[in-house]
Write a protein that holds these residues in place. Structure first.
Motif, PDB file in Angstrom:
ATOM      1  N   ARG A   1      49.827  27.475  25.791  1.00  0.00           N
ATOM      2  CA  ARG A   1      49.681  28.554  26.884  1.00  0.00           C
ATOM      3  C   ARG A   1      49.375  29.779  26.164  1.00  0.00           C
ATOM      4  NH1 ARG A   1      53.270  29.251  32.093  1.00  0.00           N
ATOM      5  NH2 ARG A   1      53.151  31.652  32.250  1.00  0.00           N
ATOM      6  N   LEU A   2      49.951  30.207  25.216  1.00  0.00           N
ATOM      7  CA  LEU A   2      49.714  31.767  24.692  1.00  0.00           C
ATOM      8  C   LEU A   2      48.233  31.833  24.265  1.00  0.00           C
ATOM      9  CD1 LEU A   2      50.403  34.407  23.696  1.00  0.00           C
ATOM     10  CD2 LEU A   2      51.194  33.438  21.553  1.00  0.00           C
ATOM     11  N   LEU A   3      47.754  30.772  23.482  1.00  0.00           N
ATOM     12  CA  LEU A   3      46.338  30.382  22.980  1.00  0.00           C
ATOM     13  C   LEU A   3      45.472  30.359  24.039  1.00  0.00           C
ATOM     14  CD1 LEU A   3      46.972  28.271  20.016  1.00  0.00           C
ATOM     15  CD2 LEU A   3      46.547  30.637  19.754  1.00  0.00           C
ATOM     16  N   ALA A   4      45.615  29.679  25.129  1.00  0.00           N
ATOM     17  CA  ALA A   4      44.868  29.848  26.450  1.00  0.00           C
ATOM     18  C   ALA A   4      44.888  31.288  26.989  1.00  0.00           C
ATOM     19  CB  ALA A   4      45.304  28.717  27.308  1.00  0.00           C
ATOM     20  N   ARG A   5      45.773  31.917  27.035  1.00  0.00           N
ATOM     21  CA  ARG A   5      45.832  33.038  27.674  1.00  0.00           C
ATOM     22  C   ARG A   5      44.824  34.000  26.810  1.00  0.00           C
ATOM     23  NH1 ARG A   5      47.855  35.266  32.575  1.00  0.00           N
ATOM     24  NH2 ARG A   5      49.853  34.496  32.180  1.00  0.00           N
ATOM     25  N   TYR A   6      45.210  34.061  25.593  1.00  0.00           N
ATOM     26  CA  TYR A   6      44.410  34.832  24.687  1.00  0.00           C
ATOM     27  C   TYR A   6      42.833  34.646  24.934  1.00  0.00           C
ATOM     28  CZ  TYR A   6      41.701  36.303  20.437  1.00  0.00           C
ATOM     29  OH  TYR A   6      40.761  36.707  19.590  1.00  0.00           O
TER      30      TYR A   6
ATOM     31  N   SER B   1      48.404  31.792  43.785  1.00  0.00           N
ATOM     32  CA  SER B   1      47.433  30.550  43.299  1.00  0.00           C
ATOM     33  C   SER B   1      47.543  30.620  41.931  1.00  0.00           C
ATOM     34  CB  SER B   1      46.122  30.768  44.011  1.00  0.00           C
ATOM     35  OG  SER B   1      45.506  29.685  43.580  1.00  0.00           O
ATOM     36  N   VAL B   2      47.475  31.550  41.187  1.00  0.00           N
ATOM     37  CA  VAL B   2      47.389  31.697  39.645  1.00  0.00           C
ATOM     38  C   VAL B   2      48.640  31.268  39.140  1.00  0.00           C
ATOM     39  CG1 VAL B   2      47.295  33.142  37.619  1.00  0.00           C
ATOM     40  CG2 VAL B   2      45.535  33.541  39.482  1.00  0.00           C
ATOM     41  N   ALA B   3      49.736  31.657  40.057  1.00  0.00           N
ATOM     42  CA  ALA B   3      51.161  31.232  39.339  1.00  0.00           C
ATOM     43  C   ALA B   3      51.444  29.827  39.615  1.00  0.00           C
ATOM     44  CB  ALA B   3      52.205  31.875  40.173  1.00  0.00           C
ATOM     45  N   PHE B   4      51.042  29.258  40.704  1.00  0.00           N
ATOM     46  CA  PHE B   4      51.139  27.835  41.160  1.00  0.00           C
ATOM     47  C   PHE B   4      50.237  27.100  40.053  1.00  0.00           C
ATOM     48  CE2 PHE B   4      48.739  23.997  43.052  1.00  0.00           C
ATOM     49  CZ  PHE B   4      49.874  23.288  43.629  1.00  0.00           C
ATOM     50  N   ARG B   5      49.109  27.370  39.738  1.00  0.00           N
ATOM     51  CA  ARG B   5      48.438  26.692  38.702  1.00  0.00           C
ATOM     52  C   ARG B   5      48.952  26.695  37.254  1.00  0.00           C
ATOM     53  NH1 ARG B   5      44.690  27.717  34.365  1.00  0.00           N
ATOM     54  NH2 ARG B   5      43.048  26.061  34.096  1.00  0.00           N
ATOM     55  N   SER B   6      49.663  27.810  36.917  1.00  0.00           N
ATOM     56  CA  SER B   6      50.354  27.939  35.614  1.00  0.00           C
ATOM     57  C   SER B   6      51.353  26.908  35.507  1.00  0.00           C
ATOM     58  CB  SER B   6      50.219  29.215  35.294  1.00  0.00           C
ATOM     59  OG  SER B   6      51.144  29.515  33.935  1.00  0.00           O
ATOM     60  N   LEU B   7      52.155  26.989  36.729  1.00  0.00           N
ATOM     61  CA  LEU B   7      53.532  26.229  36.663  1.00  0.00           C
ATOM     62  C   LEU B   7      53.496  24.767  36.741  1.00  0.00           C
ATOM     63  CD1 LEU B   7      55.598  28.835  39.048  1.00  0.00           C
ATOM     64  CD2 LEU B   7      56.065  28.391  36.743  1.00  0.00           C
TER      65      LEU B   7
ATOM     66  N   THR C   1      40.224  21.552  25.312  1.00  0.00           N
ATOM     67  CA  THR C   1      39.142  21.920  24.383  1.00  0.00           C
ATOM     68  C   THR C   1      39.679  22.814  23.142  1.00  0.00           C
ATOM     69  OG1 THR C   1      38.482  23.690  25.526  1.00  0.00           O
ATOM     70  CG2 THR C   1      37.835  21.473  26.544  1.00  0.00           C
ATOM     71  N   PRO C   2      38.769  22.837  22.230  1.00  0.00           N
ATOM     72  CA  PRO C   2      39.035  23.776  21.019  1.00  0.00           C
ATOM     73  C   PRO C   2      39.206  25.357  21.611  1.00  0.00           C
ATOM     74  CG  PRO C   2      37.371  22.355  20.363  1.00  0.00           C
ATOM     75  CD  PRO C   2      37.777  22.056  21.783  1.00  0.00           C
ATOM     76  N   ASP C   3      38.696  25.697  22.737  1.00  0.00           N
ATOM     77  CA  ASP C   3      38.627  27.084  23.093  1.00  0.00           C
ATOM     78  C   ASP C   3      39.806  26.802  24.524  1.00  0.00           C
ATOM     79  OD1 ASP C   3      37.098  25.747  24.944  1.00  0.00           O
ATOM     80  OD2 ASP C   3      35.680  27.208  25.068  1.00  0.00           O
ATOM     81  N   TYR C   4      40.660  26.046  24.579  1.00  0.00           N
ATOM     82  CA  TYR C   4      41.714  26.172  25.356  1.00  0.00           C
ATOM     83  C   TYR C   4      41.275  25.877  26.697  1.00  0.00           C
ATOM     84  CZ  TYR C   4      44.627  25.922  21.334  1.00  0.00           C
ATOM     85  OH  TYR C   4      45.480  25.645  20.204  1.00  0.00           O
TER      86      TYR C   4
ATOM     87  N   ALA D   1      47.765  39.419  25.784  1.00  0.00           N
ATOM     88  CA  ALA D   1      48.103  38.001  26.204  1.00  0.00           C
ATOM     89  C   ALA D   1      49.747  37.798  25.953  1.00  0.00           C
ATOM     90  CB  ALA D   1      47.534  36.811  25.029  1.00  0.00           C
ATOM     91  N   ILE D   2      50.189  38.493  24.973  1.00  0.00           N
ATOM     92  CA  ILE D   2      51.738  38.333  24.458  1.00  0.00           C
ATOM     93  C   ILE D   2      52.242  39.142  25.568  1.00  0.00           C
ATOM     94  CG2 ILE D   2      53.544  39.073  23.097  1.00  0.00           C
ATOM     95  CD1 ILE D   2      51.656  38.731  20.711  1.00  0.00           C
ATOM     96  N   ILE D   3      51.813  40.241  26.170  1.00  0.00           N
ATOM     97  CA  ILE D   3      52.699  41.012  27.095  1.00  0.00           C
ATOM     98  C   ILE D   3      52.491  40.226  28.486  1.00  0.00           C
ATOM     99  CG2 ILE D   3      52.259  43.116  28.571  1.00  0.00           C
ATOM    100  CD1 ILE D   3      50.994  44.565  26.088  1.00  0.00           C
ATOM    101  N   CYS D   4      51.386  39.600  28.717  1.00  0.00           N
ATOM    102  CA  CYS D   4      51.354  38.676  30.086  1.00  0.00           C
ATOM    103  C   CYS D   4      52.498  37.636  29.977  1.00  0.00           C
ATOM    104  CB  CYS D   4      49.910  38.271  30.254  1.00  0.00           C
ATOM    105  SG  CYS D   4      48.478  39.458  30.736  1.00  0.00           S
ATOM    106  N   GLU D   5      52.591  36.942  28.875  1.00  0.00           N
ATOM    107  CA  GLU D   5      53.469  36.062  28.661  1.00  0.00           C
ATOM    108  C   GLU D   5      54.832  36.532  28.749  1.00  0.00           C
ATOM    109  OE1 GLU D   5      52.535  32.462  29.018  1.00  0.00           O
ATOM    110  OE2 GLU D   5      50.989  33.689  29.848  1.00  0.00           O
ATOM    111  N   ILE D   6      54.996  37.531  28.133  1.00  0.00           N
ATOM    112  CA  ILE D   6      56.277  38.249  28.377  1.00  0.00           C
ATOM    113  C   ILE D   6      56.757  38.464  29.768  1.00  0.00           C
ATOM    114  CG2 ILE D   6      57.875  40.190  27.961  1.00  0.00           C
ATOM    115  CD1 ILE D   6      56.309  40.443  25.220  1.00  0.00           C
ATOM    116  N   GLN D   7      55.862  38.610  30.423  1.00  0.00           N
ATOM    117  CA  GLN D   7      55.924  39.142  31.837  1.00  0.00           C
ATOM    118  C   GLN D   7      56.104  37.971  32.790  1.00  0.00           C
ATOM    119  OE1 GLN D   7      56.573  42.162  34.057  1.00  0.00           O
ATOM    120  NE2 GLN D   7      57.203  42.504  31.922  1.00  0.00           N
TER     121      GLN D   7
END
Length: 314
Positions: A50-55, A192-198, A216-219, A30-36
């Protein structure tokens, strides 16, 4: 392989059903993806939604059990691992617990962990290496192969997820590339993934109409990323062509019952009868101000808002 990446194969991980526990590896992925994506821009990693949701996303892809992700476990125990220039993970403790850090036991919840620290430092040499796309690809492959390959189907799903995540990261760093005709399906999906995230991040996961915000508690997020000018017509995935909306209001906008206008207010189709009680959730929006991102560069484009208002059902 860079020497710094070798430390990613030496994690102290527990066992889960006779195989390496996925928590630490999923957190590092997750950290690597968020660095990128550029969201983690220094070796100081903020423990944000955002990081917790990615994890949680990665954990779910791998295990199918999102509710068991227990993010506080890897966030706490990663501090015991070594990096190329020191500790792999160094929490920045809150002042009230800084002197007691060595005596604190394992936290029992994410909230308890966040009371202790909300940011941590990733080994700077490792962080520097992970900023390079090729090294990030290699690091993800190493972690996946070393710890997460016991289930072939889940492993392939994970590799597919990571490939898309890293590709969408390039678009997130360069949102101007999100407009234009493309043919390749994998590029469309990454865009599409980038659009949603941004879009969701720009609106802080809050609906641009109802102002509702729930994680939600599980992001998982209540809101969705909605195109102002449909992608089929505009080929535009830039965040200025999007809004964050709850699913019901996304549906209402796509069916031209409501529209945001260039005046930054919501407008109601005259076909919606305000005298019908069941329509209240729509007619109460009429004239309300549009929730806007704080970043002016992420606010909706005037021409996109004009398109929506022009297409309101009359």
């Amino acid at each position: 392989m860079l020497d710094a990446l070798a430390y990613l194969t030496r994690l102290r991980v527990g066992q889960r059903r006779g195989h390496p526990a996925p928590n630490k590896p999923c957190l590092l992925l997750a950290i690597i993806c968020e660095i990128q994506t550029g969201h983690v821009a220094s070796n100081r990693v903020i423990l944000d939604a955002r990081l917790l949701a990615r994890y949680h996303d990665i954990y779910e892809v791998l295990t199918g059990e999102r509710h068991k992700a227990s993010a506080w476990l890897p966030l706490w125990h990663l501090r015991s691992d070594k990096g190329p220039s020191g500790k792999l993970w160094s929490p920045e403790y809150a002042e009230k617990v800084a002197g007691l850090a060595s005596q604190l036991g394992q936290p029992k919840s994410l909230n308890q962990l966040l009371e202790r620290f909300r940011s941590a430092r990733l080994d700077p040499v490792l962080f520097s290496a992970l900023q390079d796309r090729q090294s990030a690809d290699e690091a993800c492959a190493l972690i996946a192969q070393c710890y997460l390959a016991s289930d072939p189907t889940a492993y392939e799903d994970l590799l597919t997820y990571l490939e898309t995540a890293l590709a969408s990261g390039e678009y997130e760093k360069h949102p101007e590339r999100l407009k234009g005709n493309i043919q390749e399906s994998h590029k469309k999906y990454a865009r599409s993934v980038a659009f949603r995230s941004l879009v969701l991040e720009a609106y802080d996961y809050r609906c641009a109409a109802s102002r509702l915000r729930y994680i939600t508690p599980d992001y998982r997020y209540l809101v969705e990323a909605a195109h102002l000018i449909p992608f089929s017509e505009s080929q535009d995935d830039r965040p200025v062509n999007g809004l964050a909306l709850t699913p019901n209001l996304h549906w209402a906008m796509d069916n031209h019952l409501i529209a945001p206008g260039p005046d930054h207010r919501w407008h109601l189709s005259p076909t919606v009868d305000p005298l019908v009680a069941d329509n209240r959730w729509l007619w109460e929006l009429d004239g309300l101000p549009l929730v806007l991102p704080r970043d002016p560069q992420r606010q909706p484009a005037r021409e996109a808002l004009a398109w929506r208002l022009d297409h309101l059902e009359r």
